[in-house]
Design a protein around this motif. Sequence first.
Motif, PDB file in Angstrom:
ATOM      1  N   CYS A   1       9.079   8.948  -2.583  1.00  0.00           N
ATOM      2  CA  CYS A   1       8.393  10.137  -2.757  1.00  0.00           C
ATOM      3  C   CYS A   1       6.890   9.682  -3.163  1.00  0.00           C
TER       4      CYS A   1
ATOM      5  N   GLU B   1      10.117  22.702  -3.587  1.00  0.00           N
ATOM      6  CA  GLU B   1      10.695  21.225  -3.742  1.00  0.00           C
ATOM      7  C   GLU B   1      11.507  20.923  -2.742  1.00  0.00           C
ATOM      8  N   HIS B   2      11.993  21.738  -1.584  1.00  0.00           N
ATOM      9  CA  HIS B   2      12.645  21.224  -0.707  1.00  0.00           C
ATOM     10  C   HIS B   2      11.681  21.004   0.485  1.00  0.00           C
ATOM     11  N   GLY B   3      10.319  21.274   0.357  1.00  0.00           N
ATOM     12  CA  GLY B   3       9.643  20.994   1.512  1.00  0.00           C
ATOM     13  C   GLY B   3       9.791  21.952   2.599  1.00  0.00           C
TER      14      GLY B   3
ATOM     15  N   HIS C   1       4.925  12.505  -5.267  1.00  0.00           N
ATOM     16  CA  HIS C   1       5.460  13.955  -4.824  1.00  0.00           C
ATOM     17  C   HIS C   1       6.426  14.489  -5.574  1.00  0.00           C
TER      18      HIS C   1
ATOM     19  N   GLN D   1      14.879  16.726  -4.023  1.00  0.00           N
ATOM     20  CA  GLN D   1      16.054  15.865  -3.460  1.00  0.00           C
ATOM     21  C   GLN D   1      17.018  15.383  -4.281  1.00  0.00           C
TER      22      GLN D   1
ATOM     23  N   ALA E   1       8.980  17.074  -4.193  1.00  0.00           N
ATOM     24  CA  ALA E   1      10.093  16.542  -3.289  1.00  0.00           C
ATOM     25  C   ALA E   1      11.084  15.911  -4.159  1.00  0.00           C
TER      26      ALA E   1
ATOM     27  N   SER F   1       0.304  14.138   1.850  1.00  0.00           N
ATOM     28  CA  SER F   1       1.533  13.520   2.918  1.00  0.00           C
ATOM     29  C   SER F   1       0.882  13.542   4.299  1.00  0.00           C
TER      30      SER F   1
END
Length: 1894
Positions: free
Chosen positions: A385, A641-643, A400, A407, A403, A689
């Motif tokens: 991350c 958070e899950h992108g 990040h 995850q 993320a 990113s």
Amino acid sequence: MARLADYYLVVTYDLDKRAEGEGQGRILQRFPEKDWEDSPFPQGIELFCQPSGWQLVPERQPASFFVAVLTDINSERHYCACFTFWEGLDNPQLQKAEAGEVDEADDELTVVQPAQVFAPKSLVLVSRLDHTEVFRNCLGLIYTVHVDGLTVPMETVVGNLLTCVIPIAGGSQPGQQERAASLRTITLGAGDRQVIQTPIDDALPVSGSTVAQLFRQLGIVNVLYLFCAALTEHKILFLSSSYQRLTDACRGLLAIMFPLKYSFTYVPILPGKLLEVLSTPTPFIIGVNSFFRSETQELLDVIIADLDGGTVTIPECVHISLLPEPLLQQTQTLLSMILDPELEVADHAFPPLSTQPSALKIQDKEIRGVFLWLFARLFQGYRWCLHIIRIHPEPVIRFHKAAFLGQRSLTEDDFLMKVLDGMAFAGFVSERGPPYRATDLFDDLVANHVERIRQEETCPHKIMNHVKELAEQLFKNENPYPAVAMHKVQRPSENSQNNAQSQTPFPMLDEVTVELFIDHAAAKLKTAPPVVKSELKGMVPSGPPLGDIVDRNGNVMANSARRLEVVRNCITYIFENKMLEAKKLMPAVLRALKGRAARVCLTQELNQHVLQNRAVLDDQQFDYIVRMLNCTLQDCSHIDEHGIAAALLPLVTAFCRKMGAGITQFAYSCVQEHMVWATMQFWEAMFYSDVQSHIRALYLETEDGQQQNNHEEQDRLGNGREISALELASEQSRLWPTLSKEMQTERVQKEESTVFSQAIHYANRMSYLLLPLDTSKNRLLRSTGLVDVESVSNSYVTNSIAGSMAESYDTESGFEDAESSDVANSVVRFINRFVDKVCNESGVTNEHLKALHTMIPDIVQMHIETLDAVHRESKRLPPIQKPKLLRPMLLPGEELVMDGMRVHLIPDGREEAMGLMGGPPLLPAEGAIFLTTYRLIFKGTPNDPLVGEQVVTRSFPIASLTKEKRISVTLPMDQFIQEGLQLRSCTFQLMKIAFDEEVASDLAEVFRKHMHKLRYPQHVQGTFAFTVGQCGKMVVEHKTKDKNQSLKTLSKNLVKSAKRTIGRQYVTRKKYSPPTWENRSSFQSELDEDEISVSEDVDQSSLTLSSTMRSSDRQTMSNVVERACCRDYQRLGLGTLSNSLTRSKNEPFRISTVNRMYTVCRSYPGLLIVPQSIPDTTIQRICRCYRQNRFPVVCWRNPRTKGVLLRSAGLHAKGVVGFFKSPNTPASGPSQADSISLEQEKYLQAIISSMPSYSESSGRNTLSGFTSTHMSTSDSSDNLRQPKIGALMKQVMGAKEEAPGTFSRGGKWGSIRGSGRLSAYNPDVGTRLAGKESPQPNGGPSEALFLRQQKAYLYIIGDKAQLKGGKQDSFQQWEVVPIEVCDVRQVKNSFKKLMKACVPSSSTSDPNMSFLRCLEESEWMALLHRVLQVSVLVVELLDSGSSVMVSLEDGWDVTTQVVSLVQLLSDPYYRTFDGFRLLVEKEWLSFGHRFSHRGAQTLGSQNSGFTPVFLQFLDCVHQIHLQFPMEFEFSQYYLKFLAYHYVSNRFRTFLLDSDYERIELGVLYEEKGERKCPQVCKSVWDYIDRLNKKTPVFYNYMFSPEDEEVLRPYTFNSNLKVWDFYREETLSEGPSYDWELRGREERVAEETPDKADSSGPKSQRQIVWPCYDSLSKVVPDAITKMLQDLQSLEAELGQTSEKWKDTWDKMKAAQRTESKLESKPSFSSSLLMSSNLSHQRRSQGVYLQESGVGSSINLAMDHEASATSTPVAGRPSTSTLYSQFQSTESENRSFEGILFKKGALLKPWKPRWFVLDKTKHQLRYYDSRQDKECKGVIELAEVESVIPGAPTMGAPKNIEEKAFFDLKTTKRVYNFCAQDSLKAQLWMDSVQSCLSDA
């Protein structure tokens, strides 16, 4: 290499600067005197040498040693080792005294002062290395040299100490030479040798045994608290009386935090003078001596750890987030296995021999091993991350967080969130982020042992082994040479310590010598070759990626492959333009998108349909895609958070649709409604990113350019897989030093411009998602704190997507600083803030940054212009097709108040409609809600496309609305929160509706207002039953036949027009037009002319009622007779209306007209049955004892036993005791109360005398008479029967069952459970009834069994609470049965709970909320049980020959229920249509059950709430009906019909509170009059009659009554069933109780036949869905079906169809004759209709026939039973009916007429209508004769005298003087004036006589 010690100094007590009692220290000598360049001399050391203050002490103390830690401005730590000893010196106080400087205050001190005191002196070493033991030895040696006087010069020792150089740390692998380097032997030249072992890796903290020590002092849980507190940035304070322990504890706490470093204030030993540091707002770890404990008490937010006491105190306001489970549990287990290994085997029978914990040093490392393992678990996968934004010149790395949390699926975890936000973690990232550096134990653990850690997770012993391995490595790091530990250091000899008396002071050193030593060493160092420490850098391994880890944990939402398949298919259909298919899948897709996997799948699928960053769609495709995007984003949290949002960001700028000339609308304009776009962190993470991937691409290109053959490179790095950005960066960092300067600058520039171009790109992107489509609105869509944003409905979107997310954002989410509400400005500001932040972090040059700032406003402006065009076009789009709104059928006379508003009907807690019980989900449905004058109707179609053709209808009468509340609803299709309403009705219906986005919110508000207006009209005449057929204006208007307009307007609310009221009798023949209200009072002459006051002028006896009434009123009176159920009274033989002269005096009862003007009792009917012997005057007096004046009247008589049933209200409290006074108590005088109670007894006695059983026994004691009447022919039967009632009675009264068992008798009988105790009032009621021995109070012969068994003639069922204090008198023939009644409030609350149980507002899985549990909690069944139980008791008592008087509450709720049920159970007539109607009209309507009040039908009664007393009664009838299905002529549907319409206000029947009010409104009799609109039925009974002629829906085919059958139902809770009326629903047509609608809808359906049917044979099968179809209609019962078939056949043959009833009766008659002809009737044929089943009981109860007892016991004499009810043949004409009536006006108005009364001070004389009332003993006055409202009352009790008066000012003119008289009361004098002296005299006499009577 590093210096062992930077500075050496001697600090001593400063004698010159002594403040009062506070000493100070001063530095005596310091070496070297110049500061070192690399470490300046720390200030304030003298404070730290004596943290508790410098003080002189009377005795020498032992030398002490501790290490304090100081932090300098560069946050470097300096370790100050302080060695303190005590030197003697002469007492300064004594010297002062000799010098004569002593104060008087010191005089007495001098006595005690010792001659010598001791001052502290400290030797201090300052170093940047932390070698506590070495320092202790060195300083100890210097002291020893001084004390023991060794020959070595002190300067040499100090010089050697300061010039000693040691390596900082060994290398990473302890090879031979490394080890040699990490070992250093030093000597200070005093014959000493020490070996210093430096740690191999200085990144790992050195802890010695401090960690183990800390756990020993505080315990596991406490240390874990401190650990979490330190990580989540709380303030921690250690207390101990030992300084060294404070330092150790702080060092231990820091050691277990590794790999995080503590970056806040860290002071292990805080001097007392600096205590104010503790109130700093920042976090800290500080140690303070316990000496200062009291000063730490008032710190509110500091966690205090007391090392000596082993406690940790956490203040209330501090919340420490603990480690997430299961980590916390596992950590605790491991720690206890280390610290207390015996715990595990403590319970073993054969414990192992040695389970000693390891040595402290080893234990210390094991504990640290546990924490290392813990951090490896917390941070596993963190390197995946990391975003690397720049590689050159320095790596810039960002973490990040979202993320990582996503995850790990720990987004909810408080602890981890705080740790990742903390400073320590920021340090961790910047230190460990770089990909090319030296690695240590933690890097290795988190990269290479993840797999092992995960596999061992659940097994503590395996973890333990791992921990031990880690501990070994940690130990080795600290002690590379465990064997070598030679310390040869001299300690001071014992005697030298003791004879310190002779000690010389510590010598001053020769500075030159020492300085020489230092300079010499420095020179040597310079010439020596530099020591190169070979630091091994390498690429940091990343470990396995996170994704796999979590999936294997199974923390992903259950997204089966099938769901993903559905999502994929749907997208494929959309792009292949198969819209119908897509539409069918859509609901499933939206449901699936709740799961993460499906959302990821969606982004991947959509990506495949994007070509060159663009995908042009048509309108419908665009709509669907946008819908899916919105649904996906709906569940993203603001940190994404899950992108998911990150993956959708490129897509929303790709999907678009063409909108005309060169205008394209992109998807982003339709998905702005999500909070994620307004979150700064999201944009930063996205930006980083992207930058990372661009920089990676940059270097992959250059490498490809430079070397084509980079395969071996690839292999070395990643075995052929893609090189990650971090690996690339690591490689680049490695090559960096080898590049030329030009190459380096070129790379730096390339990176910088990459970042810059991304910043421009993101400025564009952000403007896309932040600017709303309609920028003119001047505010952003999201409530981002920009302005107080209300929910803006973005109807401009694709017309199908709307709603708004009113989410509260933390200020982090932008725009909080916006003053202006201008959208463009705020967006520019937001983007500027973003650009500033990211560019500064990623090193963009200032020129570029300036360029960006100038660019951003232009970008935003351009975008706004584009949007305006799009917005214009989007308005022109044709709206997306929505289902057509279906119009509901309306009743005749029903009109729409508001036209349909598009809404969604949301499912509530009933499961059938949602398809959970089988069948398709009918809800949610889309349609419209209509508000009519009568109902609230929803009509629409289900959202589910599989049942889209069906129509869903749900409606209820507006009058039955009980609760309305606003709700916000999330629609599954649109994923937006809509505003909605939840409407609950007492017809057991619930509508949860969400307004469609096309409905403006103000329209919804108008809807609510209208609904309220209709629900609670101002007056009952505003209800539908009255307004029906009038134009649908909301105005309340009354149709009166009156021509007088002014009156009409005035009487809007109180209609008192003369025509309707019987209360005034006119003899006049001229047309009467009532005067207007204003001048009504002065219309004296007209009143005189018009009215003949019966009591004044006309001789009463000569006037019968008929002559004093106008013809119109006579008409009305005939109605009274009919209405007041005289037919019923005649049927029961209770009284006929024959002429008074011919009336036989021996009839026990008469019909009294005492209440015909409703003056005795407002809420009783006009005609009442009272005992023959009681004159009306008595009634007027008695009625006052009862609440609401509802005195006892007869309402039913048992035709067999002649016992009567009476009803009344409960007694007023004052009446109770008098009521039971025995007649022979000596009265103190003829007081009023006595006389009334006597009259009351007379009244009851008259009732008892009316019973044949009483009058025939010519005395109570004559045995013969008694036997003949009371006992039936056989004694045995009575013996059997009496205990039965007694038992029953005790149970009702609440006694325990004491009778010898209950005997069954041949009636229809249910039994009752007892509860509670026997009431304390009259204990012998129950026992006497139960046939127990009880002493004979009246002295009769005790052996006479009968007397002991006697029952009372009259039982009074009264309220327990009312009857306290009454004594039972043995001579009275009545008994009081006290019972507990249910309060109206109880019924109301119970009903509310029942509604919630039957129609829950939302489905729940909570077992405590299940239907049966809620039903039980509502106690509805218990209330039914209670009412039925009392009713059965009364039935029993009546059947046994006694009379019963029900006298409960106000006589209009429970009394009515019980009395009606008793009649229903006892008399079969009431179980027919006519009888039941009569029963309800008589007992409920005429006797004044307050329907309007209990039903909260008007605005006035709104607060009283809905109390369904009548519904409760109907439910009881339903329970009886279930148990005796063959006894009722009407069906269950009939009861439901009444239950529905008694609250619907469709009919006027159940509207007002009493007959009086109905007459006043003119409602009571107009039903017989003209019909304005024949299709509108005003009475529910007429409607039922009409309907019953057409269809057999109300008829019960099982009806086959037995003659004179008394029913006795079971009343146990277990025997009662929940009425299906409460739970059934027919969504296909709405409630089935408005029959016109049913017929019309069917007709409509027939009129539009389907043409397509000819295509194929039509199936006869029909699917019946629960809660949708009406079962009775789809599957009618056999007989209805046959009747229908018959009718259709007749129609086909063209015959006139016969009425169903005639057909049925014919069949029934035929059936009977058949069954009589057959010798043995076949059971099946006769079951339905034969009435010859009387011998076989048909109740559902069990029939037990006792031997010797007949099937029914007849207690009355035979001849009587036969003679009872001979129905009256013809009704006499109305005129004869009236001849018996006498005007009884005089009885309650002793004297009345007009008097002028002088007002109070300064008020004029006014004419008033005065009434002298003897009964109430008061003088009342009204505005006028017609007035019903009493304006004032003069109590005669207060009048002292009546005297002739004289005229005063303003008196009426032309009136003789003698007409004036005064009334003197205790309060004031009233002046009156009559019309003439004669009248005045009359008035005075009347008042005087009243006074003397009293």
